[in-house]
Write a protein that holds these residues in place. Structure first.
Motif, PDB file in Angstrom:
ATOM      1  N   HIS A  23       0.875  -1.172   0.000  1.00 20.76           N
ATOM      2  CA  HIS A  23       0.000   0.000   0.000  1.00 20.76           C
ATOM      3  C   HIS A  23       0.915   1.226   0.000  1.00 20.76           C
ATOM      4  O   HIS A  23       1.099   1.890   1.021  1.00 20.76           O
ATOM      5  CB  HIS A  23      -0.923  -0.005   1.221  1.00 20.76           C
ATOM      6  CG  HIS A  23      -1.817  -1.204   1.294  1.00 20.76           C
ATOM      7  ND1 HIS A  23      -2.979  -1.307   0.555  1.00 20.76           N
ATOM      8  CD2 HIS A  23      -1.709  -2.373   1.979  1.00 20.76           C
ATOM      9  CE1 HIS A  23      -3.554  -2.471   0.796  1.00 20.76           C
ATOM     10  NE2 HIS A  23      -2.798  -3.142   1.659  1.00 20.76           N
ATOM     11  N   LEU A  24       1.472   1.514  -1.157  1.00 22.86           N
ATOM     12  CA  LEU A  24       2.488   2.559  -1.266  1.00 22.86           C
ATOM     13  C   LEU A  24       1.863   3.942  -1.356  1.00 22.86           C
ATOM     14  O   LEU A  24       0.802   4.122  -1.957  1.00 22.86           O
ATOM     15  CB  LEU A  24       3.352   2.321  -2.509  1.00 22.86           C
ATOM     16  CG  LEU A  24       4.139   1.017  -2.566  1.00 22.86           C
ATOM     17  CD1 LEU A  24       4.876   0.917  -3.901  1.00 22.86           C
ATOM     18  CD2 LEU A  24       5.124   0.921  -1.407  1.00 22.86           C
ATOM     19  N   PRO A  25       2.541   4.931  -0.798  1.00 24.70           N
ATOM     20  CA  PRO A  25       2.111   6.311  -1.025  1.00 24.70           C
ATOM     21  C   PRO A  25       2.483   6.733  -2.446  1.00 24.70           C
ATOM     22  O   PRO A  25       3.107   5.966  -3.187  1.00 24.70           O
ATOM     23  CB  PRO A  25       2.924   7.094   0.023  1.00 24.70           C
ATOM     24  CG  PRO A  25       4.166   6.277   0.192  1.00 24.70           C
ATOM     25  CD  PRO A  25       3.733   4.838   0.064  1.00 24.70           C
ATOM     26  N   ALA A  26       2.121   7.941  -2.811  1.00 21.68           N
ATOM     27  CA  ALA A  26       2.473   8.434  -4.139  1.00 21.68           C
ATOM     28  C   ALA A  26       3.989   8.464  -4.294  1.00 21.68           C
ATOM     29  O   ALA A  26       4.726   8.842  -3.379  1.00 21.68           O
ATOM     30  CB  ALA A  26       1.900   9.838  -4.337  1.00 21.68           C
ATOM     31  N   GLY A  27       4.446   8.026  -5.456  1.00 29.71           N
ATOM     32  CA  GLY A  27       5.883   7.982  -5.697  1.00 29.71           C
ATOM     33  C   GLY A  27       6.165   7.823  -7.170  1.00 29.71           C
ATOM     34  O   GLY A  27       5.262   7.896  -8.011  1.00 29.71           O
ATOM     35  N   ALA A  28       7.424   7.616  -7.492  1.00 29.29           N
ATOM     36  CA  ALA A  28       7.824   7.512  -8.893  1.00 29.29           C
ATOM     37  C   ALA A  28       8.921   6.469  -9.043  1.00 29.29           C
ATOM     38  O   ALA A  28       9.737   6.263  -8.132  1.00 29.29           O
ATOM     39  CB  ALA A  28       8.320   8.862  -9.405  1.00 29.29           C
ATOM     40  N   LEU A  29       8.935   5.815 -10.181  1.00 27.00           N
ATOM     41  CA  LEU A  29      10.013   4.907 -10.538  1.00 27.00           C
ATOM     42  C   LEU A  29      11.156   5.718 -11.139  1.00 27.00           C
ATOM     43  O   LEU A  29      10.926   6.680 -11.878  1.00 27.00           O
ATOM     44  CB  LEU A  29       9.523   3.867 -11.551  1.00 27.00           C
ATOM     45  CG  LEU A  29       8.438   2.918 -11.055  1.00 27.00           C
ATOM     46  CD1 LEU A  29       7.908   2.082 -12.211  1.00 27.00           C
ATOM     47  CD2 LEU A  29       8.977   2.025  -9.947  1.00 27.00           C
ATOM     48  N   VAL A  30      12.386   5.325 -10.815  1.00 29.34           N
ATOM     49  CA  VAL A  30      13.564   6.042 -11.297  1.00 29.34           C
ATOM     50  C   VAL A  30      14.403   5.105 -12.159  1.00 29.34           C
ATOM     51  O   VAL A  30      14.808   4.029 -11.701  1.00 29.34           O
ATOM     52  CB  VAL A  30      14.416   6.572 -10.125  1.00 29.34           C
ATOM     53  CG1 VAL A  30      15.693   7.235 -10.631  1.00 29.34           C
ATOM     54  CG2 VAL A  30      13.601   7.547  -9.276  1.00 29.34           C
ATOM     55  N   ASP A  31      14.635   5.517 -13.398  1.00 26.80           N
ATOM     56  CA  ASP A  31      15.505   4.745 -14.293  1.00 26.80           C
ATOM     57  C   ASP A  31      16.581   5.624 -14.924  1.00 26.80           C
ATOM     58  O   ASP A  31      17.282   5.208 -15.846  1.00 26.80           O
ATOM     59  CB  ASP A  31      14.694   4.043 -15.385  1.00 26.80           C
ATOM     60  CG  ASP A  31      13.978   5.023 -16.320  1.00 26.80           C
ATOM     61  OD1 ASP A  31      14.153   6.250 -16.159  1.00 26.80           O
ATOM     62  OD2 ASP A  31      13.252   4.562 -17.219  1.00 26.80           O
ATOM     63  N   THR A  32      16.739   6.842 -14.411  1.00 28.86           N
ATOM     64  CA  THR A  32      17.680   7.803 -14.975  1.00 28.86           C
ATOM     65  C   THR A  32      19.110   7.480 -14.539  1.00 28.86           C
ATOM     66  O   THR A  32      19.379   7.343 -13.342  1.00 28.86           O
ATOM     67  CB  THR A  32      17.331   9.229 -14.533  1.00 28.86           C
ATOM     68  OG1 THR A  32      15.969   9.492 -14.840  1.00 28.86           O
ATOM     69  CG2 THR A  32      18.217  10.244 -15.248  1.00 28.86           C
ATOM     70  N   THR A  33      20.029   7.378 -15.502  1.00 28.48           N
ATOM     71  CA  THR A  33      21.432   7.119 -15.204  1.00 28.48           C
ATOM     72  C   THR A  33      22.301   8.178 -15.875  1.00 28.48           C
ATOM     73  O   THR A  33      21.805   9.073 -16.569  1.00 28.48           O
ATOM     74  CB  THR A  33      21.862   5.726 -15.704  1.00 28.48           C
ATOM     75  OG1 THR A  33      22.049   5.767 -17.128  1.00 28.48           O
ATOM     76  CG2 THR A  33      20.830   4.663 -15.362  1.00 28.48           C
ATOM     77  N   ASP A  34      23.601   8.046 -15.685  1.00 24.90           N
ATOM     78  CA  ASP A  34      24.530   9.000 -16.298  1.00 24.90           C
ATOM     79  C   ASP A  34      24.585   8.861 -17.812  1.00 24.90           C
ATOM     80  O   ASP A  34      25.118   9.732 -18.507  1.00 24.90           O
ATOM     81  CB  ASP A  34      25.934   8.829 -15.707  1.00 24.90           C
ATOM     82  CG  ASP A  34      26.516   7.444 -15.943  1.00 24.90           C
ATOM     83  OD1 ASP A  34      25.734   6.502 -16.216  1.00 24.90           O
ATOM     84  OD2 ASP A  34      27.752   7.293 -15.852  1.00 24.90           O
ATOM     85  N   GLU A  35      24.016   7.785 -18.338  1.00 21.58           N
ATOM     86  CA  GLU A  35      24.033   7.567 -19.779  1.00 21.58           C
ATOM     87  C   GLU A  35      22.622   7.477 -20.365  1.00 21.58           C
ATOM     88  O   GLU A  35      22.418   6.911 -21.445  1.00 21.58           O
ATOM     89  CB  GLU A  35      24.810   6.295 -20.108  1.00 21.58           C
ATOM     90  CG  GLU A  35      26.293   6.377 -19.739  1.00 21.58           C
ATOM     91  CD  GLU A  35      27.067   5.149 -20.151  1.00 21.58           C
ATOM     92  OE1 GLU A  35      26.425   4.127 -20.503  1.00 21.58           O
ATOM     93  OE2 GLU A  35      28.314   5.210 -20.136  1.00 21.58           O
ATOM     94  N   GLY A  36      21.649   8.028 -19.655  1.00 25.76           N
ATOM     95  CA  GLY A  36      20.280   7.984 -20.145  1.00 25.76           C
ATOM     96  C   GLY A  36      19.433   7.014 -19.353  1.00 25.76           C
ATOM     97  O   GLY A  36      19.788   6.600 -18.245  1.00 25.76           O
ATOM     98  N   ALA A  37      18.297   6.617 -19.939  1.00 21.00           N
ATOM     99  CA  ALA A  37      17.360   5.734 -19.238  1.00 21.00           C
ATOM    100  C   ALA A  37      17.903   4.308 -19.194  1.00 21.00           C
ATOM    101  O   ALA A  37      18.359   3.773 -20.209  1.00 21.00           O
ATOM    102  CB  ALA A  37      16.000   5.759 -19.916  1.00 21.00           C
ATOM    103  N   TRP A  38      17.837   3.686 -18.019  1.00 23.26           N
ATOM    104  CA  TRP A  38      18.210   2.285 -17.844  1.00 23.26           C
ATOM    105  C   TRP A  38      17.096   1.414 -18.396  1.00 23.26           C
ATOM    106  O   TRP A  38      15.967   1.872 -18.578  1.00 23.26           O
ATOM    107  CB  TRP A  38      18.450   2.005 -16.363  1.00 23.26           C
ATOM    108  CG  TRP A  38      19.150   0.714 -16.041  1.00 23.26           C
ATOM    109  CD1 TRP A  38      18.677  -0.301 -15.270  1.00 23.26           C
ATOM    110  CD2 TRP A  38      20.466   0.320 -16.444  1.00 23.26           C
ATOM    111  NE1 TRP A  38      19.602  -1.307 -15.160  1.00 23.26           N
ATOM    112  CE2 TRP A  38      20.721  -0.961 -15.886  1.00 23.26           C
ATOM    113  CE3 TRP A  38      21.449   0.911 -17.233  1.00 23.26           C
ATOM    114  CZ2 TRP A  38      21.903  -1.658 -16.092  1.00 23.26           C
ATOM    115  CZ3 TRP A  38      22.637   0.226 -17.435  1.00 23.26           C
ATOM    116  CH2 TRP A  38      22.854  -1.041 -16.873  1.00 23.26           C
TER     117      TRP A  38
END
Length: 274
Positions: A23-38
């Motif tokens: 039951h997660l609160p509002a949030g976001a997935l992160v895929d940002t790296t130093d070379e773009g999206a993972w």
């Protein structure tokens, strides 16, 4: 790095995590790296400031291969999407020996007159039992200690400027920095997996858990810290090799002073790299 199946993509269409029993609160997935999206999400991070009890609410995620960690996004570097994460540049923690990693770092940063003393011994069982008998009100299980430390960090007036709860797909707590490709210690060590190998060793010997990460700092809980000065100095030598700035930039930049004030019977170890 070898990883477990990543359940985070499920949250793209199920942001509350109900399909995972969460039951997660509002949030976001992160895929940002130093070379773009993972190619897949590296972590989930909550939008709002974390509060005491939030860590406990994430505990069921462990059953899905997701481990909780607190991210400090308020130190001027923003959130993890701005941390220049580099998951493609790390190896696997299990491929490294903690003693060898620390010995190499010691030889690079310590004065030539001081030979590497070797790994510290874990707290003897009789000392652990004595400590527990003196503190019957607390559970000394490493995960229980991590929960208490997390709650203390998230309380009003805690040391973290803008804490956010996060979930990371990782086999064990020590692997969290490597799993996301964290580059906080980049000026000291380019392969975070080598530091995770040390954290694994500390898990085994002292019951540590990775509780918080910032852009360039790391905080761990400690279930079985050293309780004598001799043992604390041995651990402090490891800390110096792991993070020289901790000792060098202290008010009294000696291993002994650091051992007395930052290691001896301390339930939290905090590391910061310049």
């Amino acid at each position: 790095m070898a990883t477990l199946p990543n359940p985070l993509p499920t949250l793209a269409t199920d942001p509350s995590g109900r399909a995972l029993g969460l039951h997660l609160p509002a949030g976001a997935l992160v895929d940002t790296t130093d070379e773009g999206a993972w190619h897949e999400p590296l972590l989930w991070c909550a939008d709002e400031r974390a509060v005491p009890g939030g860590w406990t609410a994430l505990e069921p995620a462990r059953l899905r291969g997701l481990l909780p960690v607190v991210l400090d996004v308020g130190d001027g570097h923003g959130g993890p999407d701005r941390w220049e994460l580099a998951p493609g540049e790390v190896s696997y923690p299990g491929d490294h020996d903690a003693g060898e990693v620390l010995a190499e770092c010691w030889e690079e940063y310590a004065a030539e007159a001081h030979a590497w003393p070797g790994l510290a011994e874990p707290l003897p069982q009789e000392s652990r039992d004595r400590s527990r008998n003196q503190d019957q009100n607390h559970d000394h299980d490493p995960d229980a200690v991590a929960t208490r430390v997390a709650d203390s960090l998230l309380a009003d007036g805690g040391p973290l400027k803008a804490p956010r709860l996060a979930l990371v797909p990782a086999r064990r707590s020590a692997d969290i920095p490597t799993a996301i490709g964290w580059t906080g210690p980049a000026n000291h060590e380019g392969d975070t997996a080598r530091l995770s190998a040390v954290l694994r060793s500390w898990e085994d010997r002292f019951g540590i858990r990775v509780v918080a990460l910032g852009f360039d700092h790391l905080l761990v809980s400690v279930a079985a810290p050293p309780v004598t000065m001799a043992d604390a100095e041995a651990v402090a030598a490891e800390h110096f090799a792991f993070c020289p700035d901790n000792v060098r930039q202290g008010t009294d930049p000696t291993v002994r002073a650091y051992a007395e004030h930052q290691v001896l019977d301390q339930p939290v170890w905090h590391f910061w790299w310049d």
